[in-house]
Design a protein around this motif. Sequence first.
Motif, PDB file in Angstrom:
ATOM      1  N   GLY A 245      32.150  46.478  35.657  1.00 33.48           N
ATOM      2  CA  GLY A 245      33.522  46.034  35.525  1.00 33.48           C
ATOM      3  C   GLY A 245      34.306  46.112  36.823  1.00 33.48           C
ATOM      4  N   CYS A 246      35.617  46.197  36.681  1.00 35.81           N
ATOM      5  CA  CYS A 246      36.513  46.191  37.837  1.00 35.81           C
ATOM      6  C   CYS A 246      36.725  47.592  38.379  1.00 35.81           C
ATOM      7  CB  CYS A 246      37.857  45.590  37.438  1.00 35.81           C
ATOM      8  SG  CYS A 246      39.053  45.497  38.795  1.00 35.81           S
ATOM      9  N   ILE A 247      36.583  47.746  39.684  1.00 36.41           N
ATOM     10  CA  ILE A 247      37.012  48.947  40.374  1.00 36.41           C
ATOM     11  C   ILE A 247      37.908  48.496  41.527  1.00 36.41           C
ATOM     12  CG2 ILE A 247      34.833  50.088  39.787  1.00 36.41           C
ATOM     13  CD1 ILE A 247      34.110  50.003  42.774  1.00 36.41           C
ATOM     14  N   CYS A 248      38.774  49.381  41.988  1.00 33.21           N
ATOM     15  CA  CYS A 248      39.591  49.020  43.149  1.00 33.21           C
ATOM     16  C   CYS A 248      39.555  50.150  44.168  1.00 33.21           C
ATOM     17  CB  CYS A 248      41.014  48.656  42.760  1.00 33.21           C
ATOM     18  SG  CYS A 248      41.921  49.859  41.794  1.00 33.21           S
ATOM     19  N   PRO A 267      38.192  53.543  39.357  1.00 34.12           N
ATOM     20  CA  PRO A 267      37.164  52.786  38.636  1.00 34.12           C
ATOM     21  C   PRO A 267      37.709  52.116  37.374  1.00 34.12           C
ATOM     22  CG  PRO A 267      36.937  55.107  38.175  1.00 34.12           C
ATOM     23  CD  PRO A 267      38.087  54.983  39.131  1.00 34.12           C
ATOM     24  N   ARG A 268      38.685  51.229  37.556  1.00 34.71           N
ATOM     25  CA  ARG A 268      39.369  50.534  36.457  1.00 34.71           C
ATOM     26  C   ARG A 268      40.159  49.375  37.060  1.00 34.71           C
ATOM     27  NH1 ARG A 268      44.400  51.886  37.736  1.00 34.71           N
ATOM     28  NH2 ARG A 268      44.865  53.970  38.516  1.00 34.71           N
ATOM     29  N   PHE A 269      40.786  48.585  36.198  1.00 30.79           N
ATOM     30  CA  PHE A 269      41.714  47.571  36.681  1.00 30.79           C
ATOM     31  C   PHE A 269      42.914  48.265  37.316  1.00 30.79           C
ATOM     32  CE2 PHE A 269      39.416  44.793  33.781  1.00 30.79           C
ATOM     33  CZ  PHE A 269      39.448  43.562  34.435  1.00 30.79           C
ATOM     34  N   GLY A 270      43.228  47.904  38.544  1.00 23.30           N
ATOM     35  CA  GLY A 270      44.389  48.460  39.214  1.00 23.30           C
ATOM     36  C   GLY A 270      45.656  47.720  38.821  1.00 23.30           C
ATOM     37  N   LEU A 275      47.338  39.840  41.050  1.00 26.93           N
ATOM     38  CA  LEU A 275      47.287  39.004  42.248  1.00 26.93           C
ATOM     39  C   LEU A 275      45.897  38.382  42.401  1.00 26.93           C
ATOM     40  CD1 LEU A 275      48.137  37.794  44.926  1.00 26.93           C
ATOM     41  CD2 LEU A 275      47.917  40.066  45.971  1.00 26.93           C
ATOM     42  N   SER A 276      44.847  39.162  42.214  1.00 29.45           N
ATOM     43  CA  SER A 276      43.486  38.620  42.321  1.00 29.45           C
ATOM     44  C   SER A 276      43.232  37.561  41.253  1.00 29.45           C
ATOM     45  CB  SER A 276      42.459  39.751  42.209  1.00 29.45           C
ATOM     46  OG  SER A 276      42.544  40.618  43.318  1.00 29.45           O
ATOM     47  N   TYR A 277      43.742  37.808  40.059  1.00 33.37           N
ATOM     48  CA  TYR A 277      43.584  36.828  38.970  1.00 33.37           C
ATOM     49  C   TYR A 277      44.195  35.488  39.358  1.00 33.37           C
ATOM     50  CZ  TYR A 277      44.388  34.632  34.400  1.00 33.37           C
ATOM     51  OH  TYR A 277      44.427  33.755  33.339  1.00 33.37           O
ATOM     52  N   TYR A 278      45.412  35.514  39.881  1.00 31.88           N
ATOM     53  CA  TYR A 278      46.075  34.263  40.241  1.00 31.88           C
ATOM     54  C   TYR A 278      45.430  33.608  41.465  1.00 31.88           C
ATOM     55  CZ  TYR A 278      49.667  35.173  36.779  1.00 31.88           C
ATOM     56  OH  TYR A 278      50.324  35.382  35.595  1.00 31.88           O
ATOM     57  N   ALA A 279      44.668  34.396  42.224  1.00 35.50           N
ATOM     58  CA  ALA A 279      43.896  33.832  43.335  1.00 35.50           C
ATOM     59  C   ALA A 279      42.546  33.301  42.864  1.00 35.50           C
ATOM     60  CB  ALA A 279      43.705  34.887  44.423  1.00 35.50           C
ATOM     61  N   LYS A 280      42.370  33.216  41.547  1.00 32.87           N
ATOM     62  CA  LYS A 280      41.177  32.632  40.904  1.00 32.87           C
ATOM     63  C   LYS A 280      39.971  33.567  40.905  1.00 32.87           C
ATOM     64  CE  LYS A 280      43.441  28.761  40.219  1.00 32.87           C
ATOM     65  NZ  LYS A 280      44.725  29.111  40.854  1.00 32.87           N
ATOM     66  N   ALA A 281      40.216  34.866  41.012  1.00 38.12           N
ATOM     67  CA  ALA A 281      39.152  35.850  40.782  1.00 38.12           C
ATOM     68  C   ALA A 281      39.347  36.384  39.367  1.00 38.12           C
ATOM     69  CB  ALA A 281      39.214  36.970  41.815  1.00 38.12           C
ATOM     70  N   ASN A 282      38.790  35.656  38.410  1.00 40.91           N
ATOM     71  CA  ASN A 282      39.075  35.910  36.995  1.00 40.91           C
ATOM     72  C   ASN A 282      38.077  36.914  36.416  1.00 40.91           C
ATOM     73  OD1 ASN A 282      39.609  35.827  34.238  1.00 40.91           O
ATOM     74  ND2 ASN A 282      39.972  33.619  34.217  1.00 40.91           N
ATOM     75  N   TYR A 283      38.390  38.197  36.536  1.00 39.75           N
ATOM     76  CA  TYR A 283      37.489  39.230  36.033  1.00 39.75           C
ATOM     77  C   TYR A 283      37.449  39.282  34.497  1.00 39.75           C
ATOM     78  CZ  TYR A 283      37.320  40.903  40.887  1.00 39.75           C
ATOM     79  OH  TYR A 283      37.161  41.007  42.248  1.00 39.75           O
ATOM     80  N   PRO A 284      38.546  39.013  33.767  1.00 33.89           N
ATOM     81  CA  PRO A 284      38.405  38.902  32.315  1.00 33.89           C
ATOM     82  C   PRO A 284      37.373  37.848  31.898  1.00 33.89           C
ATOM     83  CG  PRO A 284      40.716  39.149  32.876  1.00 33.89           C
ATOM     84  CD  PRO A 284      39.971  38.993  34.180  1.00 33.89           C
TER      85      PRO A 284
END
Length: 321
Positions: A245-248, A267-270, A275-284
């Motif tokens: 999953g997502c870590i930051c 070790p989770r969604f920060g 911002l990353s989502y809107y930059a088209k890094a769609n982790y969901p």
Amino acid sequence: MLENIIITSAGKRVSLVRQFQNTLKNNFPEAKVFTTDVNPRMAPAGIVSDRCFTVPRVTDGNYIDTLLDICLKNSVGMIIPTIDTELQILSENKERFDEYGICTVVSDKNFIGICRDKRNTVKFFEDHDIRVPAEIDKHNPVFPLFAKPYDGSLSKDLYLIEKPEELTPDILNHPKLMFMEYIDKKEYKEFTVDMYYGKDHRVKSIVPRERIEIRAGEINKGYTRKNFLVGFLKERMEYLPGVIGCICIQLFYRESDNDVVGIEINPRFGGGYPLSYYAKANYPESLIQEYFLNRAISYSDTWSDNTLMLRYDSEVIVYEK
């Protein structure tokens, strides 16, 4: 099918909830994104979710049983944790949820332990050839220096000490403080890097977010930057056993000589992931592809460079009867 998702300890994470809702409904139009909170009536993210369930505090002995019961009664197939204090107990109980086909998106307890104790994080960075701030002897200090608790979060109990008289007895005798080199923000830029790890524990996405302005410990203004950090981290952290999953990762970066200084890992969604989502890094979307559709995903760097996020205050209004 267990196609509903639950985001725990949702609190104010309205953007994260909506991003999961939009992504989930694109794949499963009837599926829902639920949330939990100790006080749903006062949780904005709970109100915008499809339903918010009341749970005891994570330290309560009934927390896991309550969460499992909610999942079973509401066809939940995925749990997304959002706060540090729940990660360890969720990791320790992953197998209980797995028995019912419920994926808890949290890394294994060994990695959680590395992230929760900053002393272990220091060793992790060093083992992966990432520089950390030099340790300073508080009894023979070099100024300026920085002090922070080894188990802290939310930017609490942080001290910038610039001269001897600021090194008070309370700070010196604080049992949890680590004393270290101060990283000058005039020379270094501050970054949080969102990284997504697949089921195979290999990194699939790396998005550095430059923190231009911080409020309450979270990014308030920032840019995505497709820079040196992407290759630097991919080379050193391409495979991390037990990580999913997502870590930051929080770090400092000096462009003049590409000096990178590791600070901490969450070790989770920060809080700044939107911002990353809107930059088209769609982790969901990656989570749904892997865990609901059982599709393997590949490494991708097609997200948008130089995407700017400017946060502002908004409201969730409830008209009570």
